[in-house]
Design a protein around this motif. Sequence first.
Motif, short mmCIF file in Angstrom:
data_model
loop_
_atom_site.label_atom_id
_atom_site.label_comp_id
_atom_site.label_asym_id
_atom_site.label_seq_id
_atom_site.Cartn_x
_atom_site.Cartn_y
_atom_site.Cartn_z
N PHE A 112 0.79 -1.24 0.00
CA PHE A 112 0.00 0.00 0.00
C PHE A 112 0.82 1.29 0.00
CE2 PHE A 112 -2.80 -3.19 2.10
CZ PHE A 112 -3.78 -3.23 1.11
N ALA A 113 2.09 1.21 0.46
CA ALA A 113 2.93 2.42 0.46
C ALA A 113 4.09 2.31 -0.51
CB ALA A 113 3.45 2.68 1.86
N GLY A 114 4.31 1.12 -1.03
CA GLY A 114 5.40 0.94 -1.99
C GLY A 114 6.78 1.05 -1.36
N VAL A 115 6.89 0.80 -0.04
CA VAL A 115 8.19 0.87 0.62
C VAL A 115 8.42 -0.39 1.43
CG1 VAL A 115 8.08 3.38 0.77
CG2 VAL A 115 7.35 2.04 2.72
N ASP A 116 9.68 -0.80 1.52
CA ASP A 116 10.08 -1.90 2.38
C ASP A 116 10.62 -1.30 3.67
OD1 ASP A 116 11.18 -4.02 3.72
OD2 ASP A 116 12.35 -4.79 2.03
N PRO A 117 9.89 -1.45 4.80
CA PRO A 117 10.32 -0.79 6.03
C PRO A 117 11.67 -1.27 6.56
CG PRO A 117 8.50 -2.30 6.46
CD PRO A 117 8.64 -2.20 4.97
N ALA A 118 12.15 -2.41 6.05
CA ALA A 118 13.48 -2.86 6.45
C ALA A 118 14.57 -2.02 5.79
CB ALA A 118 13.67 -4.33 6.09
N VAL A 119 14.17 -1.21 4.80
CA VAL A 119 15.14 -0.42 4.03
C VAL A 119 14.87 1.07 4.14
CG1 VAL A 119 16.08 0.00 1.71
CG2 VAL A 119 15.41 -2.32 2.40
N GLU A 120 13.58 1.47 4.12
CA GLU A 120 13.23 2.90 4.14
C GLU A 120 12.01 3.14 5.03
OE1 GLU A 120 11.91 4.20 0.22
OE2 GLU A 120 11.64 2.10 -0.34
N PRO A 121 11.82 4.39 5.51
CA PRO A 121 10.71 4.67 6.43
C PRO A 121 9.35 4.64 5.75
CG PRO A 121 11.90 6.69 5.94
CD PRO A 121 12.68 5.57 5.31
N ILE A 122 8.29 4.47 6.57
CA ILE A 122 6.92 4.36 6.07
C ILE A 122 6.24 5.73 6.19
CG2 ILE A 122 4.72 3.13 6.33
CD1 ILE A 122 6.30 1.09 8.12
N PRO A 123 5.61 6.24 5.12
CA PRO A 123 4.86 7.50 5.21
C PRO A 123 3.56 7.30 5.98
CG PRO A 123 4.62 6.55 3.02
CD PRO A 123 5.57 5.67 3.76
N VAL A 124 3.33 8.09 7.04
CA VAL A 124 2.13 7.88 7.87
C VAL A 124 1.45 9.21 8.18
CG1 VAL A 124 2.99 5.77 8.97
CG2 VAL A 124 3.49 7.98 10.03
N PHE A 125 0.14 9.10 8.45
CA PHE A 125 -0.68 10.25 8.86
C PHE A 125 -1.90 9.68 9.59
CE2 PHE A 125 -3.62 13.86 8.24
CZ PHE A 125 -2.77 14.91 8.62
N PRO A 126 -2.47 10.43 10.57
CA PRO A 126 -3.61 9.90 11.33
C PRO A 126 -4.78 9.46 10.46
CG PRO A 126 -2.72 11.82 12.44
CD PRO A 126 -2.00 11.72 11.11
N THR A 127 -5.40 8.36 10.86
CA THR A 127 -6.55 7.80 10.14
C THR A 127 -7.66 7.48 11.13
OG1 THR A 127 -7.23 6.01 8.65
CG2 THR A 127 -5.62 5.44 10.30
#
Length: 587
Positions: free
Chosen positions: A336-351
């Motif tokens: 859903f974010a197109g990122v691997d958290p083992a390599v780069e940070p996850i984009p987040v915002f309140p839901t």
Amino acid sequence: MTLARRRFDALIIGAGGAGLNAALQLANANLRVAVVSKVFPTRSHTVAAQGGVNAALANVFEDNWHWHMFDTVKGSDYLGDQDAIEFMCREAIPTVYELEHNGVPFSRLDDGKIYQRAFGGQSQNFGGAQAARTCAAADRTGHAILHTLYQQNIRARTHFFDEYFGIDLIRDEEGAILGALTLEIETGEPLLIEAKTTLLATGGGGQVFRTTSNAHINTGDGMAMALRAGVPLMDMEFFQFHPTGIAGRGMLITEGVRGEGGYLINKDGERFMERYAPNAKDLASRDVVSRAIVTEVKEGRGCGPNADHVLLKVDHLGEDIIAKRLPGIRESSKIFAGVDPAVEPIPVFPTAHYMMGGIPTDRLGHVVIPSSDGSEEIVPGLFAAGECACVSVHGANRLGGNSLLDILVFGRAAGQQIINHLKENPEHRAMDESSVEQAMSRLSRWEETGEGIPVRELRDEFRKVMEDHAGVFRTDEIMSEGVEKVKEVREKLKDVRLGDQSKIFNTARIEALELENLIDIGMAIVLSALERKESRGAHSRPDYTERDDENWMKHSVYFKEGDRLDYKPVQTKPLTVETFPPKPRVY
């Protein structure tokens, strides 16, 4: 048309953790139990709970239920009823062990005990270390619990009505609940289920908001059914926004990520939570973290090309820890974010995530109608548990790990209380045919043809209104406009028409019935929020910035008839320990 009818000792509407745990108590007592679910039971929203279930087992650090209780009272911003909170925290321990004995595959410590991780709002224990009381099955705890409870119910021969939709409760002239009218989604045929007792366990209503972590099925059905039966809703202004939804999508990134050592950063790479909660930092209470993220973005420190989110950094934990304890999060982030958290940070915002309010109940699951003098009138034959109910253990803000606990403890308690109720009331009450006709008229309304507004169009309009006017920060001007716009949407509902009048798997009809429910829930939220002139927990008002214990230490009570609001005092006296008096809430 002859209406098909079935009779049971107990009817449970909703097949999540609360409904299935109650059903298991009843089926094991050899009672005839019907569980109605609009989806296959293992698709219920409990399956999405990731991080864990709180219980003071003290498997990692020294802990006891008193600390759990204090953290919950503090997390509720002192609006939670302390008798119910004590009951939940004490019952947490036997409830988790019962789950373990039923086969829930919890993650394990090296000594074989249940693994526990730190979660937000958990105070430092006696040794000064961060408490760790959230019992986890990797990051798929809800999935593990729901499947186990379903399997145990199959063993106990619980009767499931899969893919049936609850239309309305049936009641007699004395206000007693006699069962419910349901709709078989596959055939489009109604079915009346008569029951000596009825338990509402339909979950939350997060679909009132456009961006939400909630499944499409979370449309507040049980709460709206209660409203139409004359039962009010309590504390509906308190809606929790989870701080770490995937930015622009809303899918949840569990608090367990921060419990394992993940942390939030802004565009400058700064760990900004140190400014908002210098002690707890990233493990502050959810409302605190959500407001901090929104403030960072509003003040220009957001990330990405549109500066509209922050980043959740996990890569420093190492691939092994992520694979072992956060496998589902890694998978969700990639999809859903197109990122691997083992390599780069996850984009987040309140839901939009969780309703602290709901159908008022006592701690044994009886649905009650509260009065301003603090008294309560029990609704005969009606019980509620889980997110659709408000025992008021969460008050103005829920702690992570207490939602699974809530549904399991109070689902179990309601099941046990229904057993006692049926011993004293072994016979069916006479069916009230006028109430059945009234419920049928709600269904037949959607057979009206002609030109009109499509369901999806009005639903989209409504959900945007809710997001714009009942979000993380609220003012009198914003919410007053929101109340008027929800009234306009409610007025437009009578002009909605279905283009498809077929019966077989007509999901458009189900969506129309759900929209009716959502609008009722939305009105309860915006009106209750407008009238609460303070900031408390998840209800944050820049025009009333302080918590006002002198005037607002009370629960809001919303009645559908006339959009009427009443209030009930908070129960501050616990069952066996001293009261925790209100104090400034800092992390």
